[in-house]
Write a protein that holds these residues in place. Structure first.
Motif, PDB file in Angstrom:
ATOM      1  N   PHE A  26       9.979  -0.653  -5.649  1.00  8.54           N
ATOM      2  CA  PHE A  26       9.084  -1.678  -4.785  1.00  8.54           C
ATOM      3  C   PHE A  26       7.967  -0.637  -5.072  1.00  8.54           C
ATOM      4  N   GLU A  27       7.246  -1.468  -6.798  1.00  8.51           N
ATOM      5  CA  GLU A  27       6.109  -0.904  -7.334  1.00  8.51           C
ATOM      6  C   GLU A  27       5.041  -2.106  -8.169  1.00  8.51           C
ATOM      7  N   ASP A  28       4.127  -1.780  -8.989  1.00  6.71           N
ATOM      8  CA  ASP A  28       3.314  -2.521  -8.996  1.00  6.71           C
ATOM      9  C   ASP A  28       4.228  -3.301 -10.272  1.00  6.71           C
ATOM     10  N   TYR A  29       3.802  -4.381 -11.000  1.00 11.69           N
ATOM     11  CA  TYR A  29       4.692  -4.730 -12.156  1.00 11.69           C
ATOM     12  C   TYR A  29       4.424  -6.276 -12.366  1.00 11.69           C
ATOM     13  N   SER A  30       4.364  -6.701 -13.591  1.00 12.33           N
ATOM     14  CA  SER A  30       3.677  -8.169 -14.735  1.00 12.33           C
ATOM     15  C   SER A  30       4.795  -9.521 -14.520  1.00 12.33           C
ATOM     16  N   GLN A  31       4.317  -9.957 -14.014  1.00 14.17           N
ATOM     17  CA  GLN A  31       5.573 -11.401 -13.788  1.00 14.17           C
ATOM     18  C   GLN A  31       6.005 -11.481 -15.166  1.00 14.17           C
ATOM     19  N   LEU A  42       0.844  -8.058 -10.383  1.00 14.12           N
ATOM     20  CA  LEU A  42       1.465  -8.212  -9.343  1.00 14.12           C
ATOM     21  C   LEU A  42       1.285  -6.471  -8.957  1.00 14.12           C
ATOM     22  N   VAL A  43       0.686  -5.940  -7.726  1.00 11.31           N
ATOM     23  CA  VAL A  43       0.217  -5.196  -7.092  1.00 11.31           C
ATOM     24  C   VAL A  43       1.195  -5.423  -5.202  1.00 11.31           C
ATOM     25  N   HIS A  65      -7.282  -8.299  17.102  1.00 10.90           N
ATOM     26  CA  HIS A  65      -5.598  -8.343  18.133  1.00 10.90           C
ATOM     27  C   HIS A  65      -4.624  -7.684  16.612  1.00 10.90           C
ATOM     28  N   GLU A  66      -3.473  -7.410  17.552  1.00 11.22           N
ATOM     29  CA  GLU A  66      -2.784  -6.008  16.438  1.00 11.22           C
ATOM     30  C   GLU A  66      -1.923  -7.007  15.826  1.00 11.22           C
ATOM     31  N   VAL A  67      -1.902  -6.834  14.687  1.00 12.74           N
ATOM     32  CA  VAL A  67      -0.410  -8.153  14.113  1.00 12.74           C
ATOM     33  C   VAL A  67       0.165  -7.627  13.007  1.00 12.74           C
ATOM     34  N   THR A  68       1.292  -7.274  12.896  1.00 11.66           N
ATOM     35  CA  THR A  68       2.127  -6.775  11.763  1.00 11.66           C
ATOM     36  C   THR A  68       2.333  -7.780  10.941  1.00 11.66           C
ATOM     37  N   VAL A  69       2.503  -6.828   9.291  1.00 13.12           N
ATOM     38  CA  VAL A  69       2.896  -7.967   8.055  1.00 13.12           C
ATOM     39  C   VAL A  69       3.643  -7.037   7.827  1.00 13.12           C
ATOM     40  N   ASN A  70       4.768  -7.069   7.162  1.00 17.23           N
ATOM     41  CA  ASN A  70       6.124  -6.644   5.907  1.00 17.23           C
ATOM     42  C   ASN A  70       5.755  -6.790   4.666  1.00 17.23           C
ATOM     43  N   ASP A  71       6.231  -5.412   3.821  1.00 17.20           N
ATOM     44  CA  ASP A  71       6.106  -5.195   2.374  1.00 17.20           C
ATOM     45  C   ASP A  71       5.878  -6.397   1.961  1.00 17.20           C
ATOM     46  N   PHE A  72       5.264  -6.933   0.844  1.00 15.99           N
ATOM     47  CA  PHE A  72       4.751  -7.624  -0.271  1.00 15.99           C
ATOM     48  C   PHE A  72       4.034  -7.435  -1.075  1.00 15.99           C
ATOM     49  N   TRP A  73       4.399  -7.848  -2.370  1.00 17.06           N
ATOM     50  CA  TRP A  73       3.040  -8.401  -3.911  1.00 17.06           C
ATOM     51  C   TRP A  73       2.193  -9.030  -3.422  1.00 17.06           C
ATOM     52  N   ILE A  74       1.338  -8.844  -4.014  1.00 15.96           N
ATOM     53  CA  ILE A  74       0.124 -10.245  -3.913  1.00 15.96           C
ATOM     54  C   ILE A  74      -0.532  -9.527  -5.376  1.00 15.96           C
TER      55      ILE A  74
END
Length: 315
Positions: A26-31, A42-43, A65-74
């Protein structure tokens, strides 16, 4: 030591190894994209809880309001013309994409190319590394579908929650707006090449300014009052309005804010010569672009299919 204990120790060891490998990956990469001369950076963004909205903002930003998001690349940058034109002018024979079995896993049964643009959709503001603009939300999402088909990796647009999480977690407005953004005061009335302003703390460029960015959600003024806490997504059920984030080269400083919400408008197609109007292009929105997201955990095939929105007729 009995066999049961040995088995438990072995399973625990495997569990640790799997989690170690996942955390390492789970690290930055280039597609890269097979058959295309493009790469997309992607980060990796570790998910978590955050306070979404702004009680001092407009009514549609309330309540916090409190929100939870999962891990992702952007995407580190907004999608550029070089990257987008590979889709618009690309070939769509089956040999261009991954195997049928791989596409089935991604909920993909067909990929459609965009209609050719009516005119130079850059409006002479530049192509190449400049952000692609004037596409509809549907077109941006179909680019993600095309990218998924070419790479075998699931990509989509960010949700409102994911976009705002990245903006706030990255302390995006930490310095003067002029250091990180292209907006009305410094843009000379046009967008600029991606990545020419400073990145936020996560290493992501142009979240605020340059071009406004499509997200996945339908716009609802009151959505925050009953939004789910975990990974909210207001799935579109009508064509207008949809949500954009971040503000653009033509916006004043007050619109460049992590919590500010922009909405799509049928006026953006006022010079569209087609009847019905295009699913793919806004003729009058040279301030709209997008970036891509990849969730760390691959959704189920059924969940992925829900993201591939069908086009709504626009008369």
């Amino acid at each position: 030591m009995n066999s049961c204990c040995i088995k438990l120790i072995f399973l625990f060891y495997i569990f640790c190894q799997v989690n170690f490998v996942q955390s390492q990956n789970f690290e930055d990469y280039s597609q890269t994209v097979n058959g295309e001369n493009i790469t997309i950076d992607l980060v990796a963004v570790k998910g978590g809880n955050f306070q979404m909205g702004n009680n001092n903002g407009k009514e549609d930003e309330k309540p916090v309001h409190e929100v939870t998001v999962n891990d992702f690349w952007i995407g580190k940058y907004e999608i550029t013309w070089d990257q987008y034109d590979a889709f618009v002018f690309g070939e769509f024979g089956p040999e261009q994409f991954k195997s049928k079995d791989k596409l089935k896993d991604l909920g993909i049964d067909a990929v459609t190319g965009a209609t050719p643009p009516y005119v130079d959709m850059s409006f002479n503001m530049g192509k190449g590394r400049s952000p692609a603009v004037n596409m509809t939300q549907y077109a941006a999402l179909m680019y993600c579908k095309w990218l998924s088909s070419k790479t075998g990796v699931f990509y989509r647009l960010p949700t409102e929650a994911e976009w705002e999480y990245v903006c706030k977690k990255g302390n995006t407005k930490k310095d003067s707006l002029n250091d990180i953004s292209w907006y009305a005061e410094n843009s000379s009335e046009k967008y600029k090449k991606t990545g020419t302003k400073e990145a936020n703390d996560l290493g992501i460029h142009d979240l605020l300014g340059n071009v406004s960015e499509w997200v996945l959600d339908q716009y609802d003024t009151d959505y925050y009052k009953n939004s789910p806490k975990s990974n909210p997504w207001n799935k579109p059920t009508k064509l207008y309005p949809r949500v954009l984030r971040g503000g653009s080269w033509k916006d004043t400083a007050d619109k460049l804010c992590c919590s500010s919400r922009q909405t799509s408008n049928p006026k953006w197609k006022r010079r569209d010569p087609q009847i019905p109007k295009s699913n793919w292009w806004h003729t009058d929105a040279p301030f709209i672009g997008f970036r891509v997201v990849r969730p760390r955990v691959l959704p189920s095939k059924e969940d992925i299919k829900a993201y591939w929105l069908k086009a709504f007729t626009d008369f």
